[in-house]
Each structure stands twice: as C-alpha cells, then as structure tokens.
Design an enzyme around this catalytic site. Structure first.
Site, PDB file in Angstrom:
ATOM      1  N   ARG A 106      37.368 -12.641  28.376  1.00  0.00           N
ATOM      2  CA  ARG A 106      38.409 -11.815  28.999  1.00  0.00           C
ATOM      3  C   ARG A 106      38.633 -12.210  30.457  1.00  0.00           C
ATOM      4  O   ARG A 106      39.776 -12.229  30.931  1.00  0.00           O
ATOM      5  CB  ARG A 106      38.039 -10.333  28.923  1.00  0.00           C
ATOM      6  N   TYR A 216      31.504 -14.707  18.135  1.00  0.00           N
ATOM      7  CA  TYR A 216      32.469 -15.802  18.134  1.00  0.00           C
ATOM      8  C   TYR A 216      32.353 -16.599  19.427  1.00  0.00           C
ATOM      9  O   TYR A 216      31.891 -16.091  20.456  1.00  0.00           O
ATOM     10  CB  TYR A 216      33.904 -15.297  17.934  1.00  0.00           C
ATOM     11  N   ASP A 298      47.170  -0.099  26.289  1.00  0.00           N
ATOM     12  CA  ASP A 298      46.308   1.056  26.036  1.00  0.00           C
ATOM     13  C   ASP A 298      46.840   2.350  26.633  1.00  0.00           C
ATOM     14  O   ASP A 298      46.478   3.436  26.178  1.00  0.00           O
ATOM     15  CB  ASP A 298      44.902   0.793  26.588  1.00  0.00           C
TER      16      ASP A 298
END
Length: 392
Positions: A106, A216, A298
């Site tokens: 991120r 991942y 969000d």
C-alpha cells in the site's frame, strides 16, 4: 471554465481523485488530517478493473515496477493445506481482462500516486487539516480545520475513509460504522528470509472455521504479505488501523492452524492488528452525493476485505467522478455529482454485499463448511473467477 474542488482525504482514493480530476483541468485543494501524506498497512490486491484504470491514467510503467504479478489464486484448507481450488492469474488473467492482476504494498502504491499528483501544478496539498466544520450553499462549499485554516471551493469530495467527517453532509441521520466482530492481523517479510517451502509467487488463501488467511507477494515479489482474519473481540481503539500485536495474540483468537499454515505464521517477524468495521450496502444514489458534495471510497461504501476490492472501488470511483464532471463549470457540478452517484452506487452496493457474503462463506463451520469445500473442489475455477467484477 475549470472548477475549484476540495478533496478531503489523502489516501489512495483521495490521491486517485485528485489525479483524475486534475487531468480534466480542475483545480484541486487536497487536504489530509495526518501531519504527512503517508499510508499505513501492508499489501493490497489490484484486480484488472483497478489496474486498467491506473494504466489509463498514465501509471502503467511505475505501477509494474512496484507491483508483483501473481501466477495463480490457490485456495487451501487451513486444517491440512489441501488444495480446494485454483484459478490461473498472470498472463491468463491479463489476456482475458485486458489488464494485469497485481499485488502491491500500500505504501508503494500511495507513493506512486502522490508523486503523480505532486507533478500537477493545479493541485495544492495541505496536511494536518482535521476537518471541524463544513458549510455550503447553492454556489460554494467551505471547509474549516481545527487549526483555523479554511478552504473554499465550488464543491467538496469526501474521500476521508470509514470514519468520514464529510459523510455527515451527505447521509442524514447516519449511524456510526458497525463492528463486525472480526479482527485482522497482518505481517510482511522478505521472501529471502523465509525457507524456500514458504515462499510464494501467487495469492494463497487458507479457509478454516471462523478464520481465513491470505498470503501474496509484493514489491516485485521480493516481499510476502500475510493477513489473517478471525472472529474475535476487538482490542484497543477500533479506529486504530495499526496496533501492535503478536503471534500469541493471534493464536489466542484462532488457536493453532494446520502445519502448513502454522509454519508460515510462525515465520513472521512481527504482527500488527486492527478491528474490522463496515456499513450496510448502499441503498441509493443519495448516499453518495448531495448537491455540491460527493463521497468516494470507504467514506461512501466501506468494503470488507473478503473480495479484495476496497482500493479497487475507490479507484473506480475516482475515474467515474472525473468522467461525470468532464470540464463541467461550477454551475453544473451538482448535476455532475448526481450523474456520478447514479453511475456508481449499484455496483458499489453489489461489491459490498458480495464481500460480506464471502466473509460468511470463508469462515463457515459444520455442514456449511463441508459443502463449501466440496463445491470448491468440483467448481473451483468457476467459483473463483469474477468476470462481472474484472471486466467492468
């Protein structure tokens, strides 16, 4: 004549919005309540629906440089590590969906977007801006921060996350985010620090009773991101997305997993945790825009991570907002915001609902769990592929 638009929130959604709107010639005041533009957390999965839009914004090469391209999505039993289903990704997904499936850190994605935004002369960045007041009338919006600064613009976009202050201006009689009863633990480690058997080039998912885990690669495959989500009572401040934790705390909530997953969890050098909260799926377009104020990401539709689409939907929102506005002047912004909300709310609601449903399926117990596993083994590829999601 370009409009002057205030964007509240300097996360991935807010930066993508500033980039997309400035591409249309609009002037942007991007304000962030934190003392600096930064991103916490670890990994983020970016499906073709998101990467296609980032590439269209001119970010294809830098995105490829910071991301990893997983070769497959593999679902396993947390109890015995047995493969339940597998979906090829890599070149297969890129060919089918005209864009790659990426995994990224991120912070790397955030830094990439921030660099692109800073290169736009029509974007002004402000930090330490905690919103305390929003005023509006038929022609302008004014935002004031706790340190007595103020910004005036033709419109306001709230990209300020789950605990959005701007949301109050759009959704009347709004309830606070609801606690899900799920906690997430995350860790990240250099792949070179792991035994070869624990290294990972794809998206690996383990399903267990009342829990699931995901691993991942990120940072070009050099690092591995691991997340475990379990049904557990929240600890600490539910607004804190970055609490220190430990393997002992994780195991206190989940117990010990099967040997395959357990070895991976024990190899993590440190753990962080946060409580998951969400909102019911959107019910109508009015929950995404009102007059000269629109919501995005969000702030409008928080996504549980069971479909890996929180960042994806925010990026989609940003591009859709820019498309709805075009080069609209100040007088036409309310109508443009309404077009944006009409175009986005049903898709966002569908993704919200599917993510919530996936949470129940992933964490199933008893006969439902057994039925899920049988279905995975028989129909695995068909169940895992998401053309309705990735082709849009």
């Amino acid at each position: 004549m370009p409009s002057n638009i205030i964007v509240a929130g300097g996360g991935i959604g807010g930066l993508a919005t500033a980039l997309a709107l400035s591409s249309q010639g609009h002037r942007i005041d991007l304000i962030e309540q934190a003392p600096a533009f930064a991103e916490i957390g670890a990994g983020v999965q970016l499906g073709p629906n998101a990467t296609r839009r980032l590439i269209a914004m001119g970010l294809g090469k830098p995105l490829a440089a910071i991301a990893a391209k997983p070769d497959a999505l593999t679902v396993r039993s947390a109890a015995n590590n047995a493969v339940l289903a597998r979906l090829p990704l890599g070149s297969v997904a890129e060919h089918r969906y005209r864009a790659p499936y990426y995994c990224a850190h991120r912070a790397d994605l955030h830094a990439l977007l921030l660099k692109a935004v800073r290169a736009r002369k029509q974007v002004a960045l402000s930090t330490g801006a905690r919103i305390v007041e929003v005023r509006r009338d038929d022609e302008f919006v004014c935002v004031a921060s706790a340190d007595a600064r103020a910004w005036e613009g033709d419109a306001l976009v709230g990209a300020d996350g789950l605990w959005s202050r701007v949301r109050q201006q759009v959704v009347e009689h709004d309830a606070p985010p609801r606690a899900t009863g799920h906690m997430a633990w995350r860790a990240i480690v250099s792949q070179q620090a792991l035994p070869a058997a624990l290294r990972c080039n794809g998206v690996e998912v383990w399903l267990g009773p009342k829990l699931h885990a995901v691993a991942y690669p990120v940072r070009g495959g050099r690092w591995l991101n691991v997340v475990v989500i379990a049904e557990s009572k929240p600890t600490g401040d539910v607004r804190d997305w970055d609490q220190a934790s430990s393997l002992a705390a994780l195991q206190g909530a989940t117990g010990r997993s099967g040997a395959g997953l357990q070895k991976l969890l024990e190899a993590m050098p440190a753990w962080r945790t946060w409580a998951l909260s969400d909102r019911p799926p959107l019910k109508n377009a009015d929950q995404m825009a009102s007059g000269r104020i629109a919501l995005l990401g969000d702030a409008a539709h928080p996504m549980l991570p069971y479909l890996a689409q929180g960042a994806g939907m925010a990026i989609e929102d940003a591009v859709a907002l820019a498309e709805a506005l075009g080069n609209t002047d100040a007088a036409g912004l309310p109508q443009a915001f309404a077009r944006y909300a009409d175009a986005r709310w049903q898709r966002n609601a569908r993704v919200q609902a599917r993510a919530q449903r996936n949470g129940a399926i992933f964490h199933a117990t008893g006969p439902v769990r057994l039925g899920r596993d049988v279905a995975m083994r028989v129909l695995g590829k068909a169940l895992l592929d998401q053309p309705w999601l990735f082709q849009a």
